[in-house]
Design an enzyme around this catalytic site. Structure first.
Site, PDB file in Angstrom:
ATOM      1  N   ASP A 278       0.870  -1.177   0.000  1.00 44.32           N
ATOM      2  CA  ASP A 278       0.000   0.000   0.000  1.00 44.32           C
ATOM      3  C   ASP A 278       0.906   1.224   0.000  1.00 44.32           C
ATOM      4  O   ASP A 278       2.002   1.168  -0.537  1.00 44.32           O
ATOM      5  CB  ASP A 278      -0.950  -0.033   1.201  1.00 44.32           C
ATOM      6  CG  ASP A 278      -2.264   0.698   0.936  1.00 44.32           C
ATOM      7  OD1 ASP A 278      -2.213   1.882   0.555  1.00 44.32           O
ATOM      8  OD2 ASP A 278      -3.336   0.106   1.114  1.00 44.32           O
ATOM      9  N   HIS A 312       1.230   2.060  -3.350  1.00 42.75           N
ATOM     10  CA  HIS A 312       0.189   2.858  -3.996  1.00 42.75           C
ATOM     11  C   HIS A 312       0.642   4.312  -4.145  1.00 42.75           C
ATOM     12  O   HIS A 312       0.217   5.018  -5.036  1.00 42.75           O
ATOM     13  CB  HIS A 312      -1.103   2.799  -3.184  1.00 42.75           C
ATOM     14  CG  HIS A 312      -1.745   1.446  -3.203  1.00 42.75           C
ATOM     15  ND1 HIS A 312      -2.912   1.172  -2.522  1.00 42.75           N
ATOM     16  CD2 HIS A 312      -1.395   0.294  -3.814  1.00 42.75           C
ATOM     17  CE1 HIS A 312      -3.246  -0.090  -2.710  1.00 42.75           C
ATOM     18  NE2 HIS A 312      -2.337  -0.643  -3.496  1.00 42.75           N
TER      19      HIS A 312
END
Length: 465
Positions: A278, A312
């Site tokens: 992430d 991300h």
């Protein structure tokens, strides 16, 4: 959707509205308030305080915590984790203790939920009681985790990661997951349920953070390698004076954020490596009602000399940022991966509210990223179940000498059609090559956006389109 851009005619802004002034005046002031804690010159080795066994089935939880308690009670020092693998349950750090892992030492955490009592923490920016994070501290001062050892959360598709509720991470029918606890916790937040009644734990499927200091002062995390966290890796909450230095974070699990300071003040993250499932670094300040009521922004964060691989986003503000944010300095970082989606990312929505301001980035070298070098998104997760009447503001964002060799867009902004809440954004002396879309992207309103010697695929870029 209506699209508009005011390239000139910037409205007067409060605070640091020019990068040069911020780097010369504010940056050294912020840096002067960040000092790593010092400790009494006394070592407490596990060998000296209890039975040592090499059997994996033997948990060292009680031994480690008892030595930490003794060290703290006697005035502090270093609690030494010697070479070897130490299978343990959750560890509680106390004031004036430096938990030091020698080279070759590994703290390996059990996935047996019975070993994790319920404590006060935050989960995705919401206050609650949940399973104790693996290394936890509450209202302590002068604490550290140092050394060349490894902190291994032991998470995999066979235990913690399956609790995220996604089949690709091992979830299947019958596994208790956050599909139960997460919607309930978000509902409690929206309805203002007292925090004391937000008790999770058994039956709710909510994973734990690897390192979670809460309401602590003078915190140092240095040198260690952090692996396989069930959830966010480093999650400081309401902390003041935090240093994260030369840490190696590798965690490709669900919601595997690397370092997420939430409502923290005076933070230095330097010399670190992030390879995550992430966001690599994601700055937070509470979600929706909780964040707005507490109104504690994260402020004064320096990120420098770090390397980011997968994630991300490289350096991110949001999305749980309802308390606002101000004063971020990012410099001399390197990022490169086909799985890195954005370089600098600001994500929020009208459930949050708050003002995000004073973002200063310089001398960042990027090989490739998937989507955009800079992305500002005021409409992140539009389907979120919440009260959508709190539009956030993003202002004073400056990038200088940022280069990227491959991306879809250079700059990507998603604002509102009816209100101009993206203001005063400048990119100066930046070069973006290999931009597959051919340029930038703007949806909605933005004001005071300037490109000064920005080149996309060798051509000067003067406006968003």
């Amino acid at each position: 959707m209506a699209v508009a851009l005011l390239v000139a005619g910037i409205l007067p802004m409060k605070g640091y509205d020019t990068a040069a002034k911020a780097w010369s005046e504010l940056y050294p002031e912020v840096e002067s308030h960040i000092k790593a804690p010092e400790f009494r010159n006394k070592d407490y080795r596990l060998f000296d305080y209890g039975k040592v066994s090499s059997t994996k089935g033997y948990l060292y939880t009680e031994l480690i915590n008892s030595v930490i308690s003794r060290c703290s009670a006697e005035g502090g020092g270093r609690v030494i984790i010697p070479k070897g693998t130490w299978f343990t349950g959750p560890i509680t750090l106390l004031s004036n203790v430096n938990l030091h892992l020698e080279e070759g030492a590994t703290l390996l955490f059990t996935s047996d939920l019975k070993e994790y009592p319920v404590v006060y923490t935050h989960w995705e920016g919401v206050k609650c009681y949940n399973y104790q994070p693996m290394i936890y501290a509450y209202k302590q001062e002068n604490i550290a985790i140092t050394g060349k050892g490894v902190i291994d959360g032991g998470a995999s598709r066979d235990n913690w990661w399956a609790m995220c509720g996604a089949p690709r991470f091992g979830w299947k029918e019958g596994i208790v997951s956050q599909r139960i606890g997460r919607p309930l916790l978000l509902e409690w937040n929206e309805k203002g349920v007292p925090v004391e009644q937000r008790r999770l734990g058994d039956g709710y499927g909510m994973r734990v953070q690897l390192v979670n200091p809460v309401e602590c002062r003078n915190v140092l995390i240095e040198g260690v390698t952090l692996l396989r966290s069930p959830f966010w890796v480093i999650h400081p909450v309401y902390c003041d004076n935090l240093t994260v230095r030369n840490v190696h974070v590798q965690n490709d699990g669900p919601n595997g954020d690397g370092c997420d300071p939430e409502s923290c003040r005076n933070v230095l993250i330097e010399g670190c490596y992030f390879d995550t499932g992430d966001d690599c670094i994601a700055i937070k300040s509470g979600r929706n009602r909780d964040g707005r009521l507490a109104n504690v922004p994260t402020e004064n964060v320096i990120v420098r000399n770090c390397k980011m691989k997968n994630g991300h986003g490289g350096v991110v503000v949001g999305s749980e940022i309802a308390g606002g944010y101000k004063n971020l300095f990012v410099e001399n970082c390197e990022m490169d991966s086909p799985e890195l989606e954005r370089v600098i990312r600001i994500k929020t929505n009208d459930c949050r509210g708050g003002v995000i301001e004073n973002i200063f980035v310089r001398n960042v070298k990027v090989g490739q990223c998937k989507e955009a070098v800079l992305k500002i998104n005021l409409q992140y997760d539009r389907k979120e179940l919440c009260n959508h009447i709190f539009p956030p503001i993003v202002q004073n964002v400056f990038l200088e000498n940022v280069t990227c060799q491959s991306s879809k867009y250079g700059v990507m902004m998603v604002g509102y059609d009816n209100i101009c809440n993206i203001r005063n954004v400048e990119l100066k002396n930046c070069t973006f090559n290999g931009v597959t879309s051919g340029g930038n992207y703007l949806s909605g309103l933005a004001e005071g956006v300037r490109f000064v010697n920005l080149k996309i695929d060798g051509k000067p870029c003067e406006e968003l389109k």
